[in-house]
Design a protein around this motif. Structure first.
Motif, mmCIF file in Angstrom:
data_model
loop_
_atom_site.group_PDB
_atom_site.id
_atom_site.type_symbol
_atom_site.label_atom_id
_atom_site.label_comp_id
_atom_site.label_asym_id
_atom_site.label_seq_id
_atom_site.Cartn_x
_atom_site.Cartn_y
_atom_site.Cartn_z
ATOM 1 N N TYR A 33 8.550 4.918 9.310
ATOM 2 C CA TYR A 33 7.570 5.884 8.790
ATOM 3 C C TYR A 33 6.474 6.120 9.827
ATOM 4 O O TYR A 33 6.104 7.269 10.109
ATOM 5 C CB TYR A 33 6.929 5.335 7.521
ATOM 6 C CG TYR A 33 7.578 5.688 6.211
ATOM 7 C CD1 TYR A 33 8.959 5.651 6.046
ATOM 8 C CD2 TYR A 33 6.806 6.010 5.101
ATOM 9 C CE1 TYR A 33 9.547 5.935 4.832
ATOM 10 C CE2 TYR A 33 7.376 6.301 3.870
ATOM 11 C CZ TYR A 33 8.747 6.260 3.743
ATOM 12 O OH TYR A 33 9.322 6.551 2.531
ATOM 13 N N GLY A 57 4.365 6.828 2.295
ATOM 14 C CA GLY A 57 3.626 7.297 3.459
ATOM 15 C C GLY A 57 3.182 8.724 3.227
ATOM 16 O O GLY A 57 3.704 9.428 2.356
ATOM 17 N N VAL A 95 0.873 3.984 5.435
ATOM 18 C CA VAL A 95 2.212 3.507 5.081
ATOM 19 C C VAL A 95 2.105 2.131 4.413
ATOM 20 O O VAL A 95 1.384 1.252 4.885
ATOM 21 C CB VAL A 95 3.103 3.414 6.326
ATOM 22 C CG1 VAL A 95 4.467 2.832 5.969
ATOM 23 C CG2 VAL A 95 3.243 4.785 6.970
#
Length: 306
Positions: free
Chosen positions: A223, A299, A231
């Motif tokens: 991510y 995220g 995240v």
């Protein structure tokens, strides 16, 4: 497994539809919501939400009902499990799409939330999910917010963009003797010796189907590499009240996979069949169930410079 050939079409049956619905409600029971509470969709105008690999569309249907002002779009490579259109909420649309295909132009930068759940199986052969993750990120929105008394576009402010919620089991933990007693909600002592059937089956499946658990363990890292911010990987173990439910789902999934497993490796399939019998004995006689940790990786697309 190769998604282009839709090899898991063997599961597009009434028993599998029932299993998937059961799984959905188990996850709902654990998390008490469909959208993770860290995701803030309040005060969003023209809200758009996407569910990918939607299967039976239960998640999308419930979210469409929870957010009647939102436009919810669900997609899957196969729509045979989707309810008839008259049974769908009016703000839910469904389309056929594989996330291995190019992202349709109309979906790029379109969604305030993209949701995907339990899709490790199509990545068999140890496929790296990062290229697909980039597609998900490309679908996340970036919004302008008009300041008071400002009319020009170049004087508007960019807000942080859409969220990505990717739900999987915690595969790092799943092959480490994750079995529990319904009578004592703690790990069973020395499960490698006393109750190892579920653990052994998991290892057989991972090896035979070559599911890329190491890649999926690194989703948070991926991510960040893809440019998402804030995240977090939220892990939650099912409570003892649903130990048996998760076990029954796991048992049903293995039973469905046995013919595929035996076709690939007869010896492995036969061992899994034997272990499945032992899993049932462990549950019925000793009240011991597998209860894998659930994980939601969240995220958000950051505010971008103009």
């Amino acid at each position: 497994m190769v998604i282009g050939n839709d090899e898991y079409s063997i599961w597009r049956t009434a028993p599998d539809a029932s299993r998937l619905c059961y799984q959905h409600f188990l996850w709902r029971e654990v998390h008490k919501s469909n959208i993770h509470p860290s995701i803030d969709l309040n005060n969003k105008q023209d809200l758009r939400i996407a569910e990918l690999a939607a299967g039976h569309c239960l998640w999308a249907m419930q979210v469409a009902e929870e957010y009647p002002h939102a436009q919810v779009e669900a997609s899957d490579i196969n729509l045979s499990l989707v309810p008839p259109k008259p049974d769908l909420p009016s703000n839910l649309s469904v389309s056929k799409w594989s996330f291995f295909d190019p992202v349709p132009e109309k979906w790029k930068g379109a969604f305030d939330l993209v949701h995907v759940r339990l899709v490790i199986q199509p990545f068999g052969g140890y496929l790296d999910p990062r290229a697909v993750l980039q597609k998900f990120v490309s679908m996340l929105s970036m919004r302008f917010r008009r300041l008071q008394n400002v009319k020009r576009v170049d004087q508007m402010m960019l807000e942080p963009g859409g969220y990505l919620q990717w739900d999987e089991y915690d595969y790092f933990d799943a092959d480490k003797n994750n079995v529990y007693s319904a009578n004592d909600p703690s790990r069973v002592p020395n499960p490698e010796v006393t109750h190892n059937a579920s653990t052994k089956v998991w290892k057989i499946m991972m090896k035979t189907f070559q599911w890329p658990t190491e890649h999926f363990d690194r989703l948070s890292e991926y991510y960040a590499q893809a440019g998402l911010e804030n995240v977090a990987a939220h892990r939650k173990r099912p409570p003892p009240s649903v130990f048996r439910g998760f076990f029954e789902h796991w048992y049903a999934l293995i039973a469905q996979l046995l013919p595929v497993l035996e076709a690939r490796d007869m010896e492995a399939g036969q061992e899994a069949r034997h272990l499945l019998t032992q899993m049932k004995k462990d549950a019925l006689l000793d009240g011991v169930y597998s209860a894998h940790i659930t994980k939601s990786v969240i995220g958000r697309k950051p505010e971008a410079s103009r």
